[in-house]
Scaffold this active site. Sequence first.
Site, mmCIF file in Angstrom:
data_model
loop_
_atom_site.group_PDB
_atom_site.id
_atom_site.type_symbol
_atom_site.label_atom_id
_atom_site.label_comp_id
_atom_site.label_asym_id
_atom_site.label_seq_id
_atom_site.Cartn_x
_atom_site.Cartn_y
_atom_site.Cartn_z
ATOM 1 N N SER A 1 0.856 -1.187 0.000
ATOM 2 C CA SER A 1 0.000 0.000 0.000
ATOM 3 C C SER A 1 0.891 1.235 0.000
ATOM 4 O O SER A 1 2.116 1.135 -0.003
ATOM 5 C CB SER A 1 -0.892 0.011 1.236
ATOM 6 O OG SER A 1 -0.097 0.277 2.373
ATOM 7 N N LYS A 2 0.260 2.389 0.032
ATOM 8 C CA LYS A 2 0.993 3.653 -0.007
ATOM 9 C C LYS A 2 2.020 3.791 1.120
ATOM 10 O O LYS A 2 3.016 4.462 0.982
ATOM 11 C CB LYS A 2 0.000 4.815 0.097
ATOM 12 C CG LYS A 2 -0.501 5.288 -1.242
ATOM 13 C CD LYS A 2 -1.346 6.514 -1.073
ATOM 14 C CE LYS A 2 -0.762 7.742 -1.727
ATOM 15 N NZ LYS A 2 -0.474 7.665 -3.130
ATOM 16 N N ARG A 3 1.693 3.136 2.237
ATOM 17 C CA ARG A 3 2.612 3.149 3.373
ATOM 18 C C ARG A 3 4.030 2.759 2.968
ATOM 19 O O ARG A 3 5.013 3.152 3.580
ATOM 20 C CB ARG A 3 2.151 2.111 4.400
ATOM 21 C CG ARG A 3 1.438 2.629 5.587
ATOM 22 C CD ARG A 3 1.072 1.519 6.538
ATOM 23 N NE ARG A 3 0.610 0.301 5.918
ATOM 24 C CZ ARG A 3 1.234 -0.867 6.000
ATOM 25 N NH1 ARG A 3 2.347 -0.958 6.684
ATOM 26 N NH2 ARG A 3 0.751 -1.938 5.411
ATOM 27 N N GLU B 1 3.310 7.473 -9.520
ATOM 28 C CA GLU B 1 4.216 7.898 -8.445
ATOM 29 C C GLU B 1 5.652 7.480 -8.749
ATOM 30 O O GLU B 1 6.592 8.214 -8.441
ATOM 31 C CB GLU B 1 3.764 7.298 -7.110
ATOM 32 C CG GLU B 1 2.544 7.995 -6.553
ATOM 33 C CD GLU B 1 1.892 7.217 -5.414
ATOM 34 O OE1 GLU B 1 1.234 7.855 -4.602
ATOM 35 O OE2 GLU B 1 2.032 5.978 -5.349
#
Length: 458
Positions: A231-233, A241
């Site tokens: 995930s973005k974490r 990105e």
Amino acid sequence: MRVRFAPSPTGALHVGGARAALYNWLVARGSGGEFLLRIEDTDKERSTPENIEQILDALRWLGLDWDGEPVLQTTHEDRHRDVVRQLLDEDKAYRSTATADDVKAYKAEHGADRGFRGADHPTRSTDPEVGAVRLRVPEGATVVRDLIRGDTTFQNVHLDDPVIARADGSPLYNLAVAIDDLDAGITHVIRGEDHLSNTPKQLLVLQALGADEPVYAHLPLLHGPDGKKLSKRHGAASVQELRDAGYLPDAVVNYLALLGWGDADDETEIPRDELVKRFAIDRVSKNPARFDEQKLKWLNGKYLRGQGVDGLAATIRGHLEATGHADEIAGRDDLLRTAVEISQEKISTVDDFWTLAGFLFAGPVDDRKARDKWLDAGHLEHLAAVRETLAALDPFSTDVVDQALRALVGERGVKAKDVFQPLRVALAGTAVSPGVFESAAALGRDETLRRVDAALAG
Ligand code: GLU
């Protein structure tokens, strides 16, 4: 082999989706087959033209070209409705008003692991206008043939009669996918493991039509380095990105191709054409793959340096122009080339370049901590001696600066860093930069002395 990538355009293309697209592309290009693109745009609110374009744009950036035009799933709606009608006419499907509670009550009566059968249930509707359409699940078993996971057998007795269309006749996801794959002649369905539970439903639709079944390859989930679902974490989680962070498409493709590929180490540099030749979907591991941005960074650094100084300078120029630094580098090609040459070993993405070497173009940055530490009274005294030494040098080249400053360190009997770091901070404004002698030589004597003077003046 004819394969497809079938994204639902809900926003950015995530790394997991990019991996699915890439594996399809590799299989098609490696076998001389076809790679089709189907946009699953049935969620009309989210399937905006911008969201669709984002997906196409990410695929283009990765260099994953598709064959023919992308098709929109919604353009097949009439065909899907025809199939629903045909299945109803052949009594392979029926109308039902069963709600989730009805299904629950059925299981309470027949056993929790028994699939709901609605054809002989009171909720069966005989009115052709009323009730959702459910497919009759026959007796027996449904086998998913999967190149990564082997055969998975689902006992039909456990499968609910799936809903394939709403009361208004509008088709549901699993019907649409099965029909679209059939009509497109898809031989291999390569997609994320999160779709595994849909696969028996799609196979049941194909069986009801007496159609051939594709072979599947369900890709294991992507985890972050900590073993949790990606995930973005974990950092950059989408292709957009990664692009913005300054990765090169070839490095991303290389890294994603090797993720979870059974017989490859995920740190190997394998060029795209070689990947096409060597990639084998049946060697993908069925265990979750770990997406580790640090490894991607490392690989990206290799790809950056592999372009050679001129190639890298061109890549970096393009990136700087696109990220608001066009004015600062305009007309300074020689400095850019030198800056790239002296930075290349220390950068792993094109974005790193400006952080490391932007001061050469834009003046020193303002890193308070570095200034407080290296430009205090004691260090300024060394810096004054550095200034005197540098002012007398000719030519003002890396080697000459290097020798002169090392001699100065010897004369003063101090640690090298107490002489070099004040100069570095004077030039860069911070304590991290390309080599300090190289940086001074790149700036030239006048600019170097100007910056040293500014630092001495405080
Ligand atoms: N549209 C689905 C998704 O984006 C993929 C469907 C498929 O590959 O069968 O997750």
